[in-house]
Design a protein around this motif. Sequence first.
Motif, PDB file in Angstrom:
ATOM      1  N   LYS A 129       0.824  -1.210   0.000  1.00 15.89           N
ATOM      2  CA  LYS A 129       0.000   0.000   0.000  1.00 15.89           C
ATOM      3  C   LYS A 129       0.862   1.265   0.000  1.00 15.89           C
ATOM      4  N   GLU A 130       1.837   1.289   0.870  1.00 20.21           N
ATOM      5  CA  GLU A 130       2.701   2.462   0.985  1.00 20.21           C
ATOM      6  C   GLU A 130       3.569   2.635  -0.264  1.00 20.21           C
ATOM      7  N   LYS A 131       4.017   1.520  -0.823  1.00 26.31           N
ATOM      8  CA  LYS A 131       4.829   1.582  -2.035  1.00 26.31           C
ATOM      9  C   LYS A 131       4.011   2.180  -3.184  1.00 26.31           C
ATOM     10  N   THR A 132       2.771   1.737  -3.292  1.00 21.57           N
ATOM     11  CA  THR A 132       1.886   2.257  -4.330  1.00 21.57           C
ATOM     12  C   THR A 132       1.622   3.737  -4.118  1.00 21.57           C
ATOM     13  N   LYS A 133       1.419   4.120  -2.860  1.00 23.87           N
ATOM     14  CA  LYS A 133       1.166   5.524  -2.533  1.00 23.87           C
ATOM     15  C   LYS A 133       2.368   6.394  -2.919  1.00 23.87           C
ATOM     16  N   ALA A 134       3.563   5.904  -2.605  1.00 26.50           N
ATOM     17  CA  ALA A 134       4.785   6.655  -2.914  1.00 26.50           C
ATOM     18  C   ALA A 134       4.949   6.822  -4.423  1.00 26.50           C
ATOM     19  N   LYS A 135       4.745   5.736  -5.163  1.00 21.16           N
ATOM     20  CA  LYS A 135       4.881   5.805  -6.626  1.00 21.16           C
ATOM     21  C   LYS A 135       3.840   6.746  -7.226  1.00 21.16           C
ATOM     22  N   ALA A 136       2.615   6.678  -6.705  1.00 21.63           N
ATOM     23  CA  ALA A 136       1.548   7.542  -7.214  1.00 21.63           C
ATOM     24  C   ALA A 136       1.892   9.011  -6.990  1.00 21.63           C
ATOM     25  N   GLU A 137       2.432   9.328  -5.826  1.00 17.69           N
ATOM     26  CA  GLU A 137       2.831  10.712  -5.544  1.00 17.69           C
ATOM     27  C   GLU A 137       3.940  11.154  -6.484  1.00 17.69           C
ATOM     28  N   GLN A 138       4.885  10.274  -6.731  1.00 13.92           N
ATOM     29  CA  GLN A 138       5.976  10.622  -7.635  1.00 13.92           C
ATOM     30  C   GLN A 138       5.461  10.875  -9.049  1.00 13.92           C
ATOM     31  N   VAL A 139       4.569  10.016  -9.523  1.00 14.58           N
ATOM     32  CA  VAL A 139       4.027  10.156 -10.877  1.00 14.58           C
ATOM     33  C   VAL A 139       3.183  11.422 -10.996  1.00 14.58           C
ATOM     34  N   ARG A 140       2.309  11.658 -10.000  1.00 13.75           N
ATOM     35  CA  ARG A 140       1.491  12.883 -10.022  1.00 13.75           C
ATOM     36  C   ARG A 140       2.380  14.117 -10.008  1.00 13.75           C
ATOM     37  N   GLY A 141       3.433  14.059  -9.207  1.00 10.03           N
ATOM     38  CA  GLY A 141       4.352  15.194  -9.129  1.00 10.03           C
ATOM     39  C   GLY A 141       5.031  15.459 -10.459  1.00 10.03           C
ATOM     40  N   LYS A 142       5.478  14.404 -11.125  1.00  4.34           N
ATOM     41  CA  LYS A 142       6.111  14.570 -12.441  1.00  4.34           C
ATOM     42  C   LYS A 142       5.132  15.170 -13.444  1.00  4.34           C
ATOM     43  N   ALA A 143       3.889  14.711 -13.395  1.00  2.72           N
ATOM     44  CA  ALA A 143       2.871  15.221 -14.320  1.00  2.72           C
ATOM     45  C   ALA A 143       2.599  16.701 -14.056  1.00  2.72           C
ATOM     46  N   LYS A 144       2.465  17.065 -12.791  1.00  2.00           N
ATOM     47  CA  LYS A 144       2.216  18.470 -12.445  1.00  2.00           C
ATOM     48  C   LYS A 144       3.391  19.343 -12.864  1.00  2.00           C
ATOM     49  N   GLU A 145       4.592  18.854 -12.608  1.00  2.00           N
ATOM     50  CA  GLU A 145       5.775  19.632 -12.964  1.00  2.00           C
ATOM     51  C   GLU A 145       5.834  19.840 -14.472  1.00  2.00           C
ATOM     52  N   GLU A 162       5.555  17.448  -4.597  1.00  2.00           N
ATOM     53  CA  GLU A 162       4.862  16.160  -4.517  1.00  2.00           C
ATOM     54  C   GLU A 162       5.824  15.004  -4.809  1.00  2.00           C
ATOM     55  N   GLN A 163       6.747  15.223  -5.729  1.00  2.00           N
ATOM     56  CA  GLN A 163       7.757  14.197  -6.016  1.00  2.00           C
ATOM     57  C   GLN A 163       8.634  13.958  -4.794  1.00  2.00           C
ATOM     58  N   VAL A 164       9.039  15.031  -4.141  1.00  2.01           N
ATOM     59  CA  VAL A 164       9.882  14.918  -2.950  1.00  2.01           C
ATOM     60  C   VAL A 164       9.132  14.170  -1.848  1.00  2.01           C
ATOM     61  N   LYS A 165       7.853  14.460  -1.705  1.00  2.00           N
ATOM     62  CA  LYS A 165       7.038  13.774  -0.706  1.00  2.00           C
ATOM     63  C   LYS A 165       6.995  12.267  -0.991  1.00  2.00           C
ATOM     64  N   GLY A 166       6.828  11.920  -2.256  1.00  2.38           N
ATOM     65  CA  GLY A 166       6.822  10.506  -2.643  1.00  2.38           C
ATOM     66  C   GLY A 166       8.166   9.850  -2.400  1.00  2.38           C
TER      67      GLY A 166
END
Length: 57
Positions: free
Chosen positions: A4-20, A38-42
């Motif tokens: 669950k946490e791994k998925t959450k981290a990856k999702a944050e990284q991907v969302r962050g890349k998209a926003k950036e 958001e990437q840093v948070k992930g």
Amino acid sequence: MSGKEKTKAKAEQVRGKAKEAAGRVVGNESLTAKGRAEQVKGDARQAKEKTKDMFKH
């Protein structure tokens, strides 16, 4: 790392890349910064989980 946490981290990284990327395309510095944050948070979440895994074994 828990699934669950791994998925959450990856999702944050991907969302962050998209926003950036979107922020860069439209020239929105605020959106670019939010994406980076958001990437840093992930990344931090992922590092925390890896550290926890190290101490489990």
